[in-house]
Design a protein around this motif. Structure first.
Motif, PDB file in Angstrom:
ATOM      1  N   VAL A  32       0.843  -1.205   0.000  1.00 31.91           N
ATOM      2  CA  VAL A  32       0.000   0.000   0.000  1.00 31.91           C
ATOM      3  C   VAL A  32       0.874   1.249   0.000  1.00 31.91           C
ATOM      4  CG1 VAL A  32      -1.698   1.322   1.325  1.00 31.91           C
ATOM      5  CG2 VAL A  32      -1.925  -1.156   1.147  1.00 31.91           C
ATOM      6  N   THR A  33       1.880   1.263   0.862  1.00 31.26           N
ATOM      7  CA  THR A  33       2.786   2.413   0.935  1.00 31.26           C
ATOM      8  C   THR A  33       3.574   2.583  -0.361  1.00 31.26           C
ATOM      9  OG1 THR A  33       3.017   2.215   3.342  1.00 31.26           O
ATOM     10  CG2 THR A  33       4.757   3.393   2.176  1.00 31.26           C
ATOM     11  N   LEU A  34       4.100   1.493  -0.915  1.00 31.38           N
ATOM     12  CA  LEU A  34       4.899   1.569  -2.132  1.00 31.38           C
ATOM     13  C   LEU A  34       4.068   2.037  -3.326  1.00 31.38           C
ATOM     14  CD1 LEU A  34       7.012  -1.697  -1.744  1.00 31.38           C
ATOM     15  CD2 LEU A  34       7.804   0.647  -1.459  1.00 31.38           C
ATOM     16  N   VAL A  35       2.835   1.555  -3.431  1.00 29.21           N
ATOM     17  CA  VAL A  35       1.966   1.972  -4.543  1.00 29.21           C
ATOM     18  C   VAL A  35       1.610   3.445  -4.431  1.00 29.21           C
ATOM     19  CG1 VAL A  35      -0.332   1.693  -5.566  1.00 29.21           C
ATOM     20  CG2 VAL A  35       1.020  -0.321  -4.993  1.00 29.21           C
ATOM     21  N   LEU A  36       1.272   3.896  -3.226  1.00 26.00           N
ATOM     22  CA  LEU A  36       0.903   5.298  -3.039  1.00 26.00           C
ATOM     23  C   LEU A  36       2.080   6.240  -3.259  1.00 26.00           C
ATOM     24  CD1 LEU A  36      -1.462   5.022   0.075  1.00 26.00           C
ATOM     25  CD2 LEU A  36      -2.110   5.611  -2.265  1.00 26.00           C
ATOM     26  N   LYS A  37       3.277   5.767  -2.972  1.00 25.82           N
ATOM     27  CA  LYS A  37       4.476   6.585  -3.198  1.00 25.82           C
ATOM     28  C   LYS A  37       5.002   6.446  -4.630  1.00 25.82           C
ATOM     29  CE  LYS A  37       7.705   6.780  -0.019  1.00 25.82           C
ATOM     30  NZ  LYS A  37       7.692   8.215   0.314  1.00 25.82           N
ATOM     31  N   ARG A  38       4.254   5.730  -5.461  1.00 25.57           N
ATOM     32  CA  ARG A  38       4.643   5.487  -6.858  1.00 25.57           C
ATOM     33  C   ARG A  38       6.016   4.822  -6.952  1.00 25.57           C
ATOM     34  NH1 ARG A  38       1.006   8.154 -10.035  1.00 25.57           N
ATOM     35  NH2 ARG A  38      -0.166   9.850  -9.036  1.00 25.57           N
ATOM     36  N   TYR A  39       6.222   3.858  -6.075  1.00 25.41           N
ATOM     37  CA  TYR A  39       7.491   3.150  -6.043  1.00 25.41           C
ATOM     38  C   TYR A  39       7.262   1.647  -6.028  1.00 25.41           C
ATOM     39  CZ  TYR A  39      12.457   4.214  -5.456  1.00 25.41           C
ATOM     40  OH  TYR A  39      13.790   4.412  -5.677  1.00 25.41           O
ATOM     41  N   SER A  40       6.138   1.244  -6.645  1.00 24.77           N
ATOM     42  CA  SER A  40       5.734  -0.163  -6.562  1.00 24.77           C
ATOM     43  C   SER A  40       6.682  -1.103  -7.305  1.00 24.77           C
ATOM     44  CB  SER A  40       4.313  -0.331  -7.103  1.00 24.77           C
ATOM     45  OG  SER A  40       4.207   0.184  -8.413  1.00 24.77           O
ATOM     46  N   MET A  41       7.375  -0.601  -8.323  1.00 24.58           N
ATOM     47  CA  MET A  41       8.257  -1.469  -9.101  1.00 24.58           C
ATOM     48  C   MET A  41       9.605  -1.732  -8.425  1.00 24.58           C
ATOM     49  SD  MET A  41       6.603  -2.666 -11.518  1.00 24.58           S
ATOM     50  CE  MET A  41       7.958  -3.481 -12.352  1.00 24.58           C
ATOM     51  N   ILE A  42       9.773  -1.183  -7.211  1.00 22.58           N
ATOM     52  CA  ILE A  42      11.021  -1.459  -6.488  1.00 22.58           C
ATOM     53  C   ILE A  42      11.151  -2.953  -6.201  1.00 22.58           C
ATOM     54  CG2 ILE A  42      10.015  -1.109  -4.173  1.00 22.58           C
ATOM     55  CD1 ILE A  42      12.678   0.092  -3.302  1.00 22.58           C
ATOM     56  N   GLY A  43      10.008  -3.613  -6.016  1.00 26.60           N
ATOM     57  CA  GLY A  43      10.030  -5.049  -5.771  1.00 26.60           C
ATOM     58  C   GLY A  43      10.615  -5.817  -6.937  1.00 26.60           C
ATOM     59  N   ASP A  44      10.279  -5.384  -8.142  1.00 26.68           N
ATOM     60  CA  ASP A  44      10.796  -6.045  -9.336  1.00 26.68           C
ATOM     61  C   ASP A  44      12.308  -5.893  -9.424  1.00 26.68           C
ATOM     62  OD1 ASP A  44      10.106  -7.500 -11.754  1.00 26.68           O
ATOM     63  OD2 ASP A  44      10.745  -5.721 -12.850  1.00 26.68           O
ATOM     64  N   GLY A  45      12.780  -4.669  -9.171  1.00 21.49           N
ATOM     65  CA  GLY A  45      14.223  -4.431  -9.222  1.00 21.49           C
ATOM     66  C   GLY A  45      14.978  -5.214  -8.164  1.00 21.49           C
ATOM     67  N   LEU A  46      14.452  -5.212  -6.933  1.00 22.16           N
ATOM     68  CA  LEU A  46      15.129  -5.910  -5.838  1.00 22.16           C
ATOM     69  C   LEU A  46      15.077  -7.421  -6.009  1.00 22.16           C
ATOM     70  CD1 LEU A  46      14.018  -3.798  -2.741  1.00 22.16           C
ATOM     71  CD2 LEU A  46      16.183  -3.710  -3.979  1.00 22.16           C
ATOM     72  N   SER A  47      14.004  -7.928  -6.607  1.00 22.14           N
ATOM     73  CA  SER A  47      13.929  -9.381  -6.831  1.00 22.14           C
ATOM     74  C   SER A  47      14.988  -9.830  -7.834  1.00 22.14           C
ATOM     75  CB  SER A  47      12.537  -9.773  -7.327  1.00 22.14           C
ATOM     76  OG  SER A  47      12.269  -9.222  -8.603  1.00 22.14           O
ATOM     77  N   HIS A  48      15.277  -8.996  -8.816  1.00 17.16           N
ATOM     78  CA  HIS A  48      16.328  -9.325  -9.783  1.00 17.16           C
ATOM     79  C   HIS A  48      17.716  -9.221  -9.141  1.00 17.16           C
ATOM     80  CE1 HIS A  48      13.523  -8.420 -13.428  1.00 17.16           C
ATOM     81  NE2 HIS A  48      13.280  -9.567 -12.836  1.00 17.16           N
ATOM     82  N   VAL A  49      17.864  -8.253  -8.244  1.00 13.66           N
ATOM     83  CA  VAL A  49      19.113  -8.172  -7.479  1.00 13.66           C
ATOM     84  C   VAL A  49      19.281  -9.443  -6.649  1.00 13.66           C
ATOM     85  CG1 VAL A  49      20.328  -6.964  -5.620  1.00 13.66           C
ATOM     86  CG2 VAL A  49      19.124  -5.654  -7.370  1.00 13.66           C
ATOM     87  N   GLY A  50      18.168  -9.884  -6.037  1.00 13.50           N
ATOM     88  CA  GLY A  50      18.200 -11.120  -5.257  1.00 13.50           C
ATOM     89  C   GLY A  50      18.578 -12.322  -6.096  1.00 13.50           C
ATOM     90  N   PHE A  51      18.058 -12.379  -7.319  1.00 14.18           N
ATOM     91  CA  PHE A  51      18.397 -13.495  -8.212  1.00 14.18           C
ATOM     92  C   PHE A  51      19.893 -13.495  -8.526  1.00 14.18           C
ATOM     93  CE2 PHE A  51      19.089 -14.921 -12.621  1.00 14.18           C
ATOM     94  CZ  PHE A  51      18.791 -16.268 -12.452  1.00 14.18           C
TER      95      PHE A  51
END
Length: 273
Positions: A32-51
């Motif tokens: 909810v916080t990430l979507v409202l801050k328009r930063y929802s795609m941070i999960g995609d970036g961090l998941s690729h870093v994790g990979f």
């Protein structure tokens, strides 16, 4: 109910449901916080870093989560720092980290023994791969995330809606932005084992977007998002168990169906006015 009881007779399903439920709750709150801050795609970036980190850990025969957690947390802080300084826009910074880390992961895999089972599971997700230690780690970190979110709820609410006003009132906005980034990084890494790095972002974004279709109050959105996230996770796992479909994909499809239902309800509500 009979299907659920049958599922609970298998230890690996109990482990997956316990860890998955806690991860779903944490993902919904942060989403909810990430979507409202328009930063929802941070999960995609961090998941690729994790990979990328997991690929390196696999090649060096190191414990995957031991390597991935600190690497992804550091990446989240760096990503936030780059965006705040304005040197690179938020979406561009995410794309930079995402593609770069994915390329490193693929290169390491190609130069080592190739795509082994562990790396494959982290890429696409597998409930069968969750060990007892993974569950304990997931439960422990998830509980810490929930406690921190509840304790700092008012501060997180403030920086979500008006960061400039929060800064003017004396709130250390940088500290709480870092807190959100670190908590997100932890949930991303833990969720990759079940959802896979390619689908973990959906666990963060979909429940929040669905809830926002009908709910307008911040607290109501959070509660509804948490309920949606947990229900979709359980439904997805039941579908996966019954039809032998990929767990991550099944959970995402359940979230897509719920989003479509909420969207239709919103249209009906608007026309009724």
């Amino acid at each position: 109910m009979s299907v659920l009881l049958e599922m609970l007779s298998y230890p690996f399903m109990v482990r997956a449901l316990l860890a998955g439920t806690m991860l779903a709750l944490c993902s919904a709150l942060l989403g909810v916080t990430l979507v409202l801050k328009r930063y929802s795609m941070i999960g995609d970036g961090l998941s690729h870093v994790g990979f990328g980190a997991l690929a390196i850990a696999s090649a060096l025969n190191l414990a995957p989560l031991t390597v991935a957690i600190p690497v992804v947390v550091i990446a989240a802080i760096i990503l936030l720092y780059i965006s705040d300084k304005g040197k690179v826009q938020g979406d561009a910074a995410i794309a930079l980290f995402s593609t770069g880390s994915l390329a490193i992961g693929v290169m390491v895999i190609s130069l080592s023994s190739g795509m082994n089972t562990d790396v494959y599971n982290y890429l696409f997700g597998s409930i069968l791969s969750m060990s007892q230690n993974d569950v304990y780690l997931s439960l422990g970190i998830s509980i810490v995330v929930l406690i921190l979110y509840i304790v700092f709820y008012n501060r997180i609410f403030a920086i979500t809606f008006d960061e400039d006003f929060a800064l003017a009132t004396g709130t250390n906005t940088k500290l709480y932005n870092i807190l959100i980034a670190v908590l997100t990084a932890l949930i991303i890494v833990l969720g990759m084992r079940m959802m896979g790095s390619l689908l973990i972002t959906s666990l963060i974004v979909f429940p929040a977007l669905s809830s926002m279709q009908l709910c307008k109050d911040f607290k109501t959105v959070i509660i509804n998002s948490a309920i949606i996230s947990v229900i979709c996770l359980w439904c997805g796992m039941i579908i996966s168990y019954l039809y032998a479909t990929p767990t991550g994909a099944s959970i995402v499809i359940c979230n897509m169906v719920v989003f479509f239902i909420y969207w239709l309800l919103q249209l009906i509500k608007q026309k009724a006015k």
